[in-house]
Design an enzyme around this catalytic site. Structure first.
Site, short mmCIF file in Angstrom:
data_model
loop_
_atom_site.label_atom_id
_atom_site.label_comp_id
_atom_site.label_asym_id
_atom_site.label_seq_id
_atom_site.Cartn_x
_atom_site.Cartn_y
_atom_site.Cartn_z
N ASP A 160 0.85 -1.20 0.00
CA ASP A 160 0.00 0.00 0.00
C ASP A 160 0.88 1.25 0.00
O ASP A 160 1.67 1.44 0.92
CB ASP A 160 -0.91 0.00 1.24
N LYS A 207 -0.81 10.02 -0.06
CA LYS A 207 -1.04 11.37 0.49
C LYS A 207 -0.02 11.66 1.57
O LYS A 207 0.29 10.79 2.38
CB LYS A 207 -2.45 11.46 1.08
C1 LIG Z 1 -2.15 -2.88 -2.42
S1 LIG Z 1 -2.48 -4.47 -1.80
C2 LIG Z 1 -1.50 -5.52 -2.86
C3 LIG Z 1 -1.99 -6.94 -2.89
C4 LIG Z 1 -1.18 -7.92 -3.72
N1 LIG Z 1 0.20 -8.03 -3.28
C5 LIG Z 1 -1.24 -7.60 -5.19
O1 LIG Z 1 -0.20 -7.21 -5.77
O2 LIG Z 1 -2.33 -7.75 -5.76
C6 LIG Z 1 -1.54 -4.50 -0.29
C7 LIG Z 1 -1.91 -5.65 0.62
O3 LIG Z 1 -1.05 -5.60 1.76
C8 LIG Z 1 -1.81 -5.97 2.90
N2 LIG Z 1 -1.15 -5.41 4.08
C9 LIG Z 1 -0.98 -4.11 4.40
N3 LIG Z 1 -0.31 -3.97 5.56
C10 LIG Z 1 -0.04 -5.24 5.98
C11 LIG Z 1 0.60 -5.75 7.14
N4 LIG Z 1 1.12 -4.94 8.06
N5 LIG Z 1 0.70 -7.09 7.27
C12 LIG Z 1 0.18 -7.92 6.33
N6 LIG Z 1 -0.45 -7.49 5.21
C13 LIG Z 1 -0.56 -6.16 5.05
C14 LIG Z 1 -3.19 -5.38 2.65
O4 LIG Z 1 -4.19 -6.03 3.39
C15 LIG Z 1 -3.34 -5.60 1.14
O5 LIG Z 1 -3.99 -6.81 0.85
#
Ligand SMILES: C[S@@+](CC[C@H](N)C(=O)[O-])C[C@H]1O[C@@H](n2cnc3c(N)ncnc32)[C@H](O)[C@@H]1O
Length: 233
Positions: A129, A133
Site C-alpha cells: 500500500d 497522500k
Molecule cells: C495494495 S495491496 C497488494 C496486494 C497484492 N500483493 C497484489 O499485488 O495484488 C496491499 C496488501 O497488503 C496488505 N497489508 C498491508 N499492511 C499489511 C501488514 N502490516 N501485514 C500484512 N499485510 C498487510 C493489505 O491487506 C493488502 O492486501
C-alpha cells in the site's frame, strides 16, 4: 520500536456464508497462529526446503501460482485482509498445494517475533500500500524499523524484492535502505550488482487488480531488488 501506526485498515464488513464455510473448514489447517515465539519451519513443512515469504498477497493470490510453480521452495503468505486469506485457502484446497502456509496477522509483528534471524531466502512485496497522500505516508510499511527487521531475517545471499508503481514510495524505500546499510555483520547490495532474483525461480506475475490499474494509468512499475551478504571477519 514504533509501529503503533497500522499500514492497513479493515476493509471488509461481513463474510458471505460460502466464505465463512471455507474459513471454518480450512483456516486451522493452513493457518499458522500468531505467537510470540520463533517458528520451526522443518516441523511446519516436514522438509528442509528454503522459505519464501510474501507480505500482503491480497485478494488475487499471485502467491498461489508462485507456490505451484516452485515446489522446491516453501511459501509463507502473510496478510491482514481476511477475504484474501479465504480466497487463498480455497485455491490451496482446489490445487492441493502442500508448500504454502498462511499467517493472518500484521507482518511487522510476524517477522519480528515469529521468524528466526538469518532464516529466509526471499521476502517479497507486490504493490505494498503506497499511502501516497502526505499525511498518510507514516502508514507505509517499508519504513526503516521494518526494513532493519527484514534484513535481519534474511539468510546470507537472501533477497528482498518489491514491486511498486509509486515513485515516491520507491525513492523512500531506497533511501531508507541506504540509511540502514551500516550494520557491520552484513551489507545490502542493490539489484544492479547481481543477477535478477527470479533467475532460478519459476516466476509468475499474475495480472492482479493493482498491476492492471497501474498499466491502465500507464504508470511506470518499479522492481526493487536487494541482496544481503554476511560479512565474514
Ligand atoms: C495494495 S495491496 C497488494 C496486494 C497484492 N500483493 C497484489 O499485488 O495484488 C496491499 C496488501 O497488503 C496488505 N497489508 C498491508 N499492511 C499489511 C501488514 N502490516 N501485514 C500484512 N499485510 C498487510 C493489505 O491487506 C493488502 O492486501
Amino acid at each position: 520500536m514504533n509501529n503503533n501506526i497500522k499500514s492497513f485498515t479493515c476493509r471488509y464488513r461481513k463474510l458471505k456464508k460460502s466464505k465463512q464455510i471455507i474459513f471454518n473448514k480450512y483456516f486451522n489447517l493452513f493457518n499458522i497462529n500468531y505467537e510470540n515465539k520463533y517458528l520451526n519451519f522443518s516441523d511446519i513443512f516436514d522438509n528442509k526446503l528454503s522459505i519464501i515469504i510474501d507480505i500482503g498477497f491480497g485478494i488475487d493470490n499471485n502467491i498461489i501460482n508462485f507456490a505451484m510453480k516452485n515446489v522446491k521452495y516453501n511459501f509463507i503468505g502473510i496478510e491482514v485482509y481476511l477475504p484474501g486469506i479465504i480466497n487463498c485457502l480455497q485455491k490451496i484446497i482446489e490445487n492441493k498445494i502442500k508448500n504454502l502456509k498462511l499467517i493472518y496477522y500484521d507482518a511487522f509483528f510476524v517477522l519480528k517475533n515469529m521468524i528466526p534471524d538469518y532464516s529466509i531466502k526471499l521476502i517479497q512485496f507486490y504493490f505494498p500500500d503506497p499511502w501516497p497522500k502526505k499525511k498518510h505516508k507514516k502508514r507505509r510499511l517499508l519504513k526503516q524499523d521494518f526494513l532493519k527487521i527484514i534484513f535481519l531475517k534474511l539468510k546470507n545471499n537472501g533477497l528482498l524484492y518489491i514491486i511498486t508503481d509509486c515513485q515516491d514510495y520507491k525513492n523512500n524505500i531506497i533511501l531508507n535502505i541506504k540509511n540502514i546499510n551500516n550494520n557491520n555483520k552484513f551489507m545490502i547490495l542493490e539489484s544492479n550488482q547481481y543477477n535478477n532474483i527470479y533467475k532460478n525461480l519459476n516466476f509468475y506475475l499474475k495480472k492482479t487488480k493493482f498491476l492492471n490499474k497501474a498499466q491502465i494509468k500507464k504508470k511506470k512499475i518499479y522492481y526493487i531488488e536487494y541482496k544481503k551478504i554476511i560479512i565474514s571477519k
